[in-house]
Scaffold this active site. Structure first.
Site, mmCIF file in Angstrom:
data_model
loop_
_atom_site.group_PDB
_atom_site.id
_atom_site.type_symbol
_atom_site.label_atom_id
_atom_site.label_comp_id
_atom_site.label_asym_id
_atom_site.label_seq_id
_atom_site.Cartn_x
_atom_site.Cartn_y
_atom_site.Cartn_z
ATOM 1 C CE1 TYR A 49 -3.211 -3.023 0.704
ATOM 2 C CE2 TYR A 49 -4.572 -1.045 0.714
ATOM 3 C CZ TYR A 49 -4.450 -2.418 0.615
ATOM 4 O OH TYR A 49 -5.574 -3.188 0.426
ATOM 5 C CE LYS A 93 3.559 -17.465 -1.351
ATOM 6 N NZ LYS A 93 2.711 -18.676 -1.428
ATOM 7 C CG ASP A 128 -0.204 -20.143 -0.116
ATOM 8 O OD1 ASP A 128 0.345 -20.093 1.001
ATOM 9 O OD2 ASP A 128 0.345 -20.650 -1.118
ATOM 10 C CG ASP A 169 -7.788 -5.444 1.565
ATOM 11 O OD1 ASP A 169 -8.805 -5.027 2.145
ATOM 12 O OD2 ASP A 169 -7.677 -5.458 0.322
ATOM 13 C CG ASP A 194 -13.225 -8.160 2.226
ATOM 14 O OD1 ASP A 194 -12.986 -7.343 3.143
ATOM 15 O OD2 ASP A 194 -13.741 -7.821 1.138
HETATM 16 C C1 IPM Z 1 -10.391 -1.971 3.481
HETATM 17 C C2 IPM Z 1 -10.599 -1.506 2.077
HETATM 18 C C3 IPM Z 1 -9.504 -0.531 1.701
HETATM 19 C C4 IPM Z 1 -8.191 -1.285 1.754
HETATM 20 C C5 IPM Z 1 -9.696 0.163 0.339
HETATM 21 C C6 IPM Z 1 -11.032 0.841 0.232
HETATM 22 C C7 IPM Z 1 -8.607 1.139 0.050
HETATM 23 O O1 IPM Z 1 -10.658 -2.598 1.203
HETATM 24 O O2 IPM Z 1 -10.375 -1.114 4.392
HETATM 25 O O3 IPM Z 1 -10.242 -3.173 3.698
HETATM 26 O O4 IPM Z 1 -7.810 -1.948 0.784
HETATM 27 O O5 IPM Z 1 -7.557 -1.211 2.794
HETATM 28 MG MG MG Z 2 -10.729 -4.499 2.208
#
Ligand code: IPM
Ligand code: MG
Length: 332
Positions: A124, A170, A202, A226, A230
């Site tokens: 990032y 990794k 992974d 990230d 999710d």
């Molecule tokens: C998160 C989001 C952000 C990230 C995006 C919107 C930049 O996906 O907060 O997880 O990748 O960190």
């Molecule tokens: Mg995210």
């Protein structure tokens, strides 16, 4: 009085934040809430995604409760997400993402964990350059960055009652950068009094599904966190229920893990639970522990007693759901 900034943002952001604020305003918190703006709608109105006026307001605050923003649809290599700018500006190096089910019937696996994600380095850096048809990205892993995220993970694990931290990396391929992270992890963990182990990213993605009980606290680098957060949200009840805290030493930004949900925006159907849970994390950060647990209990009671938004099989709108949570505050 402690000042707290509030930004709804784009899409469903203003609805979920508005609903959460309608609850917070009914609590006697001793906080001054200051509304401000950033994101695409803000850009369309002011020509700036993150106006300097907003930044000044945020600098006068201790925390930000934030909804979501929409990235511009046209591909603009110069666009920099205001969210990433804020993470950098306030050095919000730790992204804390609790992953546990609020409603048992919506979980896919038995995962009760927390992801502590490095939030300012890794992939990032946004430092990409093009050289003769090749795009090169600078990926940064620093010893300081690794050290402080592991120290934070130890604190988080202890507060949440966990006794093991798993470092996800990794290092089998990224031998120097992720190797540094793994090495610093074991070094910092030595005197922590907690168990330490590590897993390749992974394999960790698969293990979250195949042996979820293995995990307690995961500490990991930016992009891995990230993606895994999710996945973990989907496994424990969906993105509508997943909160997060972006923490620096002097400022905290609290936001749902979900995005701006443009397809359902403006319809009063979004589930504000993730934002309400993010507000609970914010109250804890502001040392308002009783208020945080009262709010979380009211939310859990509302959901378990069957008052729910449509995504959870209920019939309530965003605002009506928030009213139900607020009604239960007094019963705690
Ligand atoms: C998160 C989001 C952000 C990230 C995006 C919107 C930049 O996906 O907060 O997880 O990748 O960190
Ligand atoms: Mg995210």
């Amino acid at each position: 009085m402690t000042r707290v900034a509030v930004i709804g943002g784009d899409g469903i952001g203003p609805e979920v934040v508005g609903a959460t604020m309608s609850i917070l305003e009914r609590m006697d918190l001793g906080l001054e809430f200051v509304e401000t703006e950033m994101g695409l709608a803000c850009f369309e109105r002011t020509g700036e995604y993150l106006p300097s006026k907003t930044l000044r307001t945020l600098e006068s605050c201790k925390a930000l409760l934030f909804g979501a923003i929409t990235s511009p649809v046209t591909f603009d290599p110069c666009y920099s997400s205001p969210l990433l700018q804020l993470r950098k500006h306030f050095d919000l190096y730790a992204n804390i993402r609790p992953c546990f089910p609020i409603l048992q019937e919506h979980k896919l696996v038995d995962l009760n964990a927390v992801i502590v994600r490095e939030n300012t380095e890794g992939m990032y850096t946004c430092r990409e350059r093009e050289d003769d048809g090749t795009v090169i990205l600078e990926r940064v892993v620093s010893e300081k960055g690794c050290r402080r995220i592991v120290v934070k993970a130890i604190k988080v694990a202890k507060v949440m009652g966990f006794d093991k931290i798993t470092c996800v990396h990794k290092a089998n391929v990224l031998r120097r950068s992720d190797g540094l992270f793994r090495g610093v992890f074991y070094d910092v963990m030595r005197d922590s009094g907690l168990q330490a182990d590590d897993m390749i990213v992974d394999a960790a993605a698969a293990a979250l599904i195949s042996k979820p009980k293995y995990f307690q606290c995961i500490v990991t680098l930016n992009l891995y966190g990230d993606i895994l957060s999710d996945e973990a949200a989907a496994l424990t009840g969906g993105l509508g229920m997943a909160p997060s805290a972006n923490l620096g030493d002097n400022f905290g930004l609290f936001e749902p893990v979900h995005g701006s949900g443009l397809d359902i925006a403006g319809k009063n159907v979004a589930n504000p639970s993730a934002t309400i849970l993010s507000a609970c994390l914010m109250l804890e950060f502001l040392k308002k522990m009783d208020a945080a647990s009262t709010l979380q209990s009211a939310l859990v009671q509302t959901l378990t007693e069957g008052d729910r938004t449509r995504d959870l099989g209920g019939r309530l709108g965003t605002r009506e759901f928030a009213d139900k949570v607020a009604e239960r505050l007094t019963r705690q």
